[in-house]
Design a protein around this motif. Structure first.
Motif, mmCIF file in Angstrom:
data_model
loop_
_atom_site.group_PDB
_atom_site.id
_atom_site.type_symbol
_atom_site.label_atom_id
_atom_site.label_comp_id
_atom_site.label_asym_id
_atom_site.label_seq_id
_atom_site.Cartn_x
_atom_site.Cartn_y
_atom_site.Cartn_z
ATOM 1 N N SER A 294 0.406 -1.421 0.233
ATOM 2 C CA SER A 294 -0.025 0.318 -0.293
ATOM 3 C C SER A 294 0.824 1.183 -0.093
ATOM 4 C CB SER A 294 -0.645 0.089 0.888
ATOM 5 O OG SER A 294 -0.918 1.287 1.483
ATOM 6 N N GLU A 295 0.154 2.312 -0.537
ATOM 7 C CA GLU A 295 1.022 3.342 -1.049
ATOM 8 C C GLU A 295 1.041 4.458 0.600
ATOM 9 O OE1 GLU A 295 3.085 6.537 -2.030
ATOM 10 O OE2 GLU A 295 3.039 4.706 -2.667
ATOM 11 N N GLU A 296 -0.171 4.198 1.291
ATOM 12 C CA GLU A 296 -0.060 4.895 2.362
ATOM 13 C C GLU A 296 1.196 3.506 3.363
ATOM 14 O OE1 GLU A 296 -2.538 4.793 6.954
ATOM 15 O OE2 GLU A 296 -3.444 3.460 5.147
ATOM 16 N N VAL A 297 0.985 2.628 3.363
ATOM 17 C CA VAL A 297 2.675 1.878 4.200
ATOM 18 C C VAL A 297 3.804 2.488 3.765
ATOM 19 C CG1 VAL A 297 3.003 0.038 5.428
ATOM 20 C CG2 VAL A 297 1.029 -0.271 4.469
ATOM 21 N N ARG A 298 4.070 2.354 2.587
ATOM 22 C CA ARG A 298 5.175 2.677 2.087
ATOM 23 C C ARG A 298 5.435 3.946 3.266
ATOM 24 N NH1 ARG A 298 7.820 5.756 -1.231
ATOM 25 N NH2 ARG A 298 5.703 7.020 -1.904
ATOM 26 N N ALA A 414 -11.617 -8.606 -14.514
ATOM 27 C CA ALA A 414 -14.124 -8.747 -14.663
ATOM 28 C C ALA A 414 -13.799 -8.021 -15.839
ATOM 29 C CB ALA A 414 -14.526 -7.828 -13.851
ATOM 30 N N LYS A 415 -14.532 -8.870 -16.769
ATOM 31 C CA LYS A 415 -15.234 -8.312 -17.895
ATOM 32 C C LYS A 415 -16.344 -7.596 -18.086
ATOM 33 C CE LYS A 415 -15.044 -10.265 -22.650
ATOM 34 N NZ LYS A 415 -14.230 -11.003 -24.076
ATOM 35 N N ILE A 416 -16.177 -6.171 -18.034
ATOM 36 C CA ILE A 416 -17.682 -5.438 -17.509
ATOM 37 C C ILE A 416 -17.923 -4.854 -19.033
ATOM 38 C CG2 ILE A 416 -18.146 -3.537 -15.971
ATOM 39 C CD1 ILE A 416 -16.957 -4.083 -14.040
ATOM 40 N N GLY A 417 -19.143 -4.466 -19.953
ATOM 41 C CA GLY A 417 -19.222 -4.140 -21.018
ATOM 42 C C GLY A 417 -17.889 -3.713 -21.959
ATOM 43 N N GLY A 418 -17.474 -6.103 -21.902
ATOM 44 C CA GLY A 418 -16.568 -6.296 -23.017
ATOM 45 C C GLY A 418 -15.431 -5.478 -22.367
ATOM 46 N N GLU A 419 -14.827 -4.645 -21.731
ATOM 47 C CA GLU A 419 -13.954 -4.674 -21.595
ATOM 48 C C GLU A 419 -13.293 -5.491 -20.223
ATOM 49 O OE1 GLU A 419 -11.836 -1.926 -23.559
ATOM 50 O OE2 GLU A 419 -13.324 -2.264 -24.581
ATOM 51 N N MET A 420 -12.299 -5.675 -19.789
ATOM 52 C CA MET A 420 -11.467 -6.289 -19.241
ATOM 53 C C MET A 420 -10.695 -5.257 -18.054
ATOM 54 S SD MET A 420 -11.128 -9.634 -19.447
ATOM 55 C CE MET A 420 -10.025 -10.308 -19.143
ATOM 56 N N VAL A 421 -11.181 -5.279 -16.935
ATOM 57 C CA VAL A 421 -10.672 -4.450 -15.803
ATOM 58 C C VAL A 421 -10.672 -4.910 -14.189
ATOM 59 C CG1 VAL A 421 -12.198 -2.282 -13.915
ATOM 60 C CG2 VAL A 421 -12.753 -3.042 -16.635
ATOM 61 N N SER A 422 -9.196 -5.040 -14.577
ATOM 62 C CA SER A 422 -8.505 -5.153 -13.438
ATOM 63 C C SER A 422 -9.430 -4.655 -11.492
ATOM 64 C CB SER A 422 -7.012 -4.756 -12.880
ATOM 65 O OG SER A 422 -6.854 -5.123 -11.887
ATOM 66 N N LEU A 423 -9.144 -5.719 -10.765
ATOM 67 C CA LEU A 423 -9.748 -5.322 -9.024
ATOM 68 C C LEU A 423 -8.630 -4.673 -8.773
ATOM 69 C CD1 LEU A 423 -11.285 -8.450 -8.109
ATOM 70 C CD2 LEU A 423 -12.121 -6.921 -9.480
ATOM 71 N N GLU A 424 -7.308 -5.369 -9.305
ATOM 72 C CA GLU A 424 -6.806 -4.040 -8.171
ATOM 73 C C GLU A 424 -6.815 -2.097 -8.842
ATOM 74 O OE1 GLU A 424 -3.621 -5.020 -6.986
ATOM 75 O OE2 GLU A 424 -3.358 -6.753 -7.398
ATOM 76 N N ALA A 425 -7.226 -2.448 -10.018
ATOM 77 C CA ALA A 425 -7.248 -0.915 -10.404
ATOM 78 C C ALA A 425 -8.440 -0.428 -9.534
ATOM 79 C CB ALA A 425 -8.165 -0.847 -12.269
ATOM 80 N N GLU A 427 -9.259 -1.640 -6.688
ATOM 81 C CA GLU A 427 -8.649 -1.151 -5.196
ATOM 82 C C GLU A 427 -7.586 -0.199 -4.944
ATOM 83 O OE1 GLU A 427 -8.537 -5.667 -4.348
ATOM 84 O OE2 GLU A 427 -6.797 -4.854 -5.247
ATOM 85 N N HIS A 428 -7.353 0.672 -6.114
ATOM 86 C CA HIS A 428 -5.831 1.374 -6.466
ATOM 87 C C HIS A 428 -7.119 2.061 -5.843
ATOM 88 C CE1 HIS A 428 -2.954 4.364 -9.212
ATOM 89 N NE2 HIS A 428 -3.182 4.391 -7.450
ATOM 90 N N ILE A 429 -8.038 2.988 -6.660
ATOM 91 C CA ILE A 429 -9.063 4.023 -6.473
ATOM 92 C C ILE A 429 -9.473 3.709 -5.264
ATOM 93 C CG2 ILE A 429 -11.493 4.781 -7.181
ATOM 94 C CD1 ILE A 429 -11.008 3.773 -9.980
ATOM 95 N N ALA A 430 -10.015 3.012 -4.437
ATOM 96 C CA ALA A 430 -9.938 3.080 -3.170
ATOM 97 C C ALA A 430 -9.388 3.746 -2.312
ATOM 98 C CB ALA A 430 -11.210 1.516 -2.454
ATOM 99 N N ARG A 431 -8.221 3.123 -2.418
ATOM 100 C CA ARG A 431 -6.951 3.436 -1.856
ATOM 101 C C ARG A 431 -6.562 5.004 -1.783
ATOM 102 N NH1 ARG A 431 -4.583 -1.857 -2.928
ATOM 103 N NH2 ARG A 431 -3.667 -0.459 -5.178
ATOM 104 N N HIS A 432 -7.057 5.712 -2.551
ATOM 105 C CA HIS A 432 -6.955 7.187 -3.592
ATOM 106 C C HIS A 432 -7.706 7.876 -2.349
ATOM 107 C CE1 HIS A 432 -5.580 10.146 -5.398
ATOM 108 N NE2 HIS A 432 -7.193 10.835 -5.319
ATOM 109 N N ALA A 433 -8.958 7.561 -2.794
ATOM 110 C CA ALA A 433 -10.296 7.732 -1.691
ATOM 111 C C ALA A 433 -10.310 7.856 -0.463
ATOM 112 C CB ALA A 433 -11.558 7.194 -2.623
ATOM 113 N N ALA A 470 -12.193 9.825 -7.308
ATOM 114 C CA ALA A 470 -10.925 9.874 -7.102
ATOM 115 C C ALA A 470 -10.948 8.657 -8.626
ATOM 116 C CB ALA A 470 -10.913 8.705 -6.278
ATOM 117 N N ALA A 471 -11.649 7.952 -9.350
ATOM 118 C CA ALA A 471 -11.481 7.398 -10.455
ATOM 119 C C ALA A 471 -10.748 8.949 -11.084
ATOM 120 C CB ALA A 471 -12.568 6.587 -10.529
ATOM 121 N N LYS A 472 -11.243 10.219 -11.351
ATOM 122 C CA LYS A 472 -11.331 10.923 -12.557
ATOM 123 C C LYS A 472 -10.065 11.754 -11.771
ATOM 124 C CE LYS A 472 -13.343 15.191 -14.173
ATOM 125 N NZ LYS A 472 -14.507 15.938 -14.150
ATOM 126 N N ALA A 473 -9.144 11.238 -10.469
ATOM 127 C CA ALA A 473 -7.854 12.019 -10.616
ATOM 128 C C ALA A 473 -7.567 11.005 -10.857
ATOM 129 C CB ALA A 473 -8.140 12.283 -9.199
#
Length: 520
Positions: A294-298, A414-425, A427-433, A470-473
């Motif tokens: 985690s960036e916060e831990v680092r 995850a495959k959402i709307g035909g796109e591959m989306v990482s769960l890591e992404a 989580e990254h959004i949530a960590r930023h928020a 957070a996702a927009k930022a």
């Protein structure tokens, strides 16, 4: 990077180099073992094991992080048995499944240990295996004479009978977390010793170091990196029984003057939260593995203790270290460069524009798996690149300087709307928020969308609006924003400190199809 040693002969070589009277191992009980005492105890354990097991038999070991566990492992190796490290936190079903996969007929444990942790049900339920106890190791004078004879044999030229070839199985560990059934990972002597040598080539561990090991010995991170490596380097080791003693471990690090500390991001988060600024003043290496740092831990470790965390990456199948940042080769956001001697291939994945699935080959690779559907039958590694290659299942990018960045496990897309989306992404959004809290994402089926992302978070006020900001930022698309949010007091963890994604996936599947209120 070939090796001519087995684990036991490597131990003997280390003892001769650093001195038989050197104190090398201690535990929370305060007992301190020299190389000589470890040898005596290991030979006693090996002689005892010969009474109830056969040569090359896989013998289960159900013991905690205490002194007896290390000489027990060495003794089994010297007796040409193959110790299988059982995870006592996996519960009755998990231990039974592991024993079935590796065809374990005998388990070595401790009555005191089982009584203390109230684990008697595990021993009683293993109908297909016999449990023997370290408390029953003979203490008669005749046994002591045999130990003395064994020590004399070990100290003179020529190895005592029972040593193994480097390419033979040394031990078995078991995967956990995301698999329906535990897989037995069979590691050779050469694989383990090669991984220790690889690490020694990139980080300057030495005999003056003091390793504080809080990680369980049934996992290769705690066994290879935190125990066998210092044992062979002449560095002192302090074994602590549980990484969950968040308020005790910082004080122990201070009082014991630890120089090397290891953990997962989750454990390091809690240690920093409970520690005083000077508790880690003697530490020179902090290494994080097992899960994404985690960036916060680092940031917290740098600001509070002045320590830069060296993030690495590994897998039990690779004994376990694959790559690591080092004091001289460090890139923030990466897990370092591949260790010397490891070859790699990147397999492209449809729908993922950058990077691909990592395949590896090297001297630290396992001999193969023991699987539940073919118990006791070794399944050598193989991938689309041929025999002897290991498919990590991880999607990675490697930059021009050789630094590895983990984008996520292929199962965590995850495959959402035909796109591959990482769960890591997600989580990254949530960590930023909500950087002061912990977050983990899982998948669930969603009518009309195929799959949707569920976010488990300890942030009580986190909602979709905050995630969208957070996702927009960060420049992430809307598809990467979790559709469901579940607020929890704490994330479930495995014994090694990784988030228990299998448990979260189970909880996600049980959620209703519509999003939680406020999540849109």
């Amino acid at each position: 990077m070939p090796t001519q040693h087995d684990l036991f002969s490597a131990f003997l070589s280390a003892a001769k180099i650093h001195g038989w009277s050197r104190q090398i191992l201690e535990d929370v009980g305060g007992d301190k073992l020299t190389y000589r005492r470890i040898l005596a105890t290991s030979l006693a354990c090996g002689a005892w094991a010969r009474r109830f097991s056969a040569e090359r038999e896989v013998v289960g070991v159900l013991l905690p992080n205490v002194n007896i566990t290390v000489p027990m492992l060495l003794g089994l190796v010297a007796a040409r048995r193959v110790p299988a490290m059982l995870d006592y936190t996996a519960g009755t079903a998990g231990v039974a499944a592991a024993c079935a996969a590796a065809k374990i007929a005998t388990i070595i444990s401790s009555r005191r240990f089982l009584d203390t942790l109230k684990l008697q049900d595990i021993a009683h339920s293993l109908a297909g295996s016999r449990v023997v106890y370290v408390e029953d190791i003979p203490q008669a004078s005749g046994w002591l004479r045999k130990v003395g004879t064994g020590m004399r044999a070990a100290l003179f030229p020529g190895m005592p009978a029972g040593t193994a070839a480097p390419d033979q199985p040394a031990l078995v560990v078991f995967t956990s977390g995301s698999e329906a059934h535990p897989k037995g990972v069979v590691l050779s002597h050469a694989a383990i010793l090669s991984n220790i040598e690889q690490l020694g080539q990139v980080i300057d561990f030495n005999a003056q170091d003091r390793f504080l090991n809080t990680l369980p010995l049934h996992h290769t991170y705690g066994l290879t990196v935190c125990t066998l490596l210092p044992l062979l380097y002449g560095a002192r080791i302090c074994l602590h029984t549980s990484p969950l003693h968040y308020d005790t471990i910082p004080r122990l690090a201070r009082d014991w003057r630890a120089t090397c500390l290891f953990g997962t991001s989750s454990f390091l988060y809690h240690y920093a939260k409970h520690a005083h600024a000077d508790d880690f003043r003697s530490v020179r290496h902090v290494v994080c593995g097992g899960e994404k740092l985690s960036e916060e831990v680092r940031t917290t470790w740098m600001e509070k203790f002045g320590l830069r965390i060296l993030e690495g990456y590994g897998a039990s199948e690779c004994a376990p270290v694959i790559s690591v940042n080092t004091p001289l080769a460090y890139k923030q956001g990466s897990v370092g460069r591949l260790l010397p001697g490891i070859e790699h291939r990147i397999e492209a994945v449809p729908g993922i524009a950058k990077g691909g699935v990592l395949h590896l080959r090297g001297p630290n690779l396992m001999l193969g798996y023991y699987l539940h559907d073919r118990p006791g039958v070794l399944q050598p590694p193989a991938s689309v690149y041929g025999a002897g290659w290991y498919n990590t299942g991880d999607v990675v990018e490697i930059d021009a300087d050789g630094y590895l960045a983990i984008k996520g496990r292929i199962r965590r897309f995850a495959k959402i709307g035909g796109e591959m989306v990482s769960l890591e992404a997600a989580e990254h959004i949530a960590r930023h928020a909500a950087p002061q809290h912990q977050h983990a994402a899982a998948l669930k089926s969603d009518v009309g969308r195929g799959e949707s992302i569920v976010l488990f978070t300890t942030a009580p006020a986190l909602d979709r609006l905050a995630l969208a900001r957070a996702a927009k930022a960060l420049g992430y698309p809307e598809l990467a924003i979790a559709r469901h949010c579940v607020h929890v007091d704490a994330l479930p963890l495995l014994a090694i400190g990784k988030v228990d994604h299998a448990e979260l996936a189970k909880q996600a599947r049980q959620l209703p199809s519509h999003p939680a209120p406020g999540m849109g």
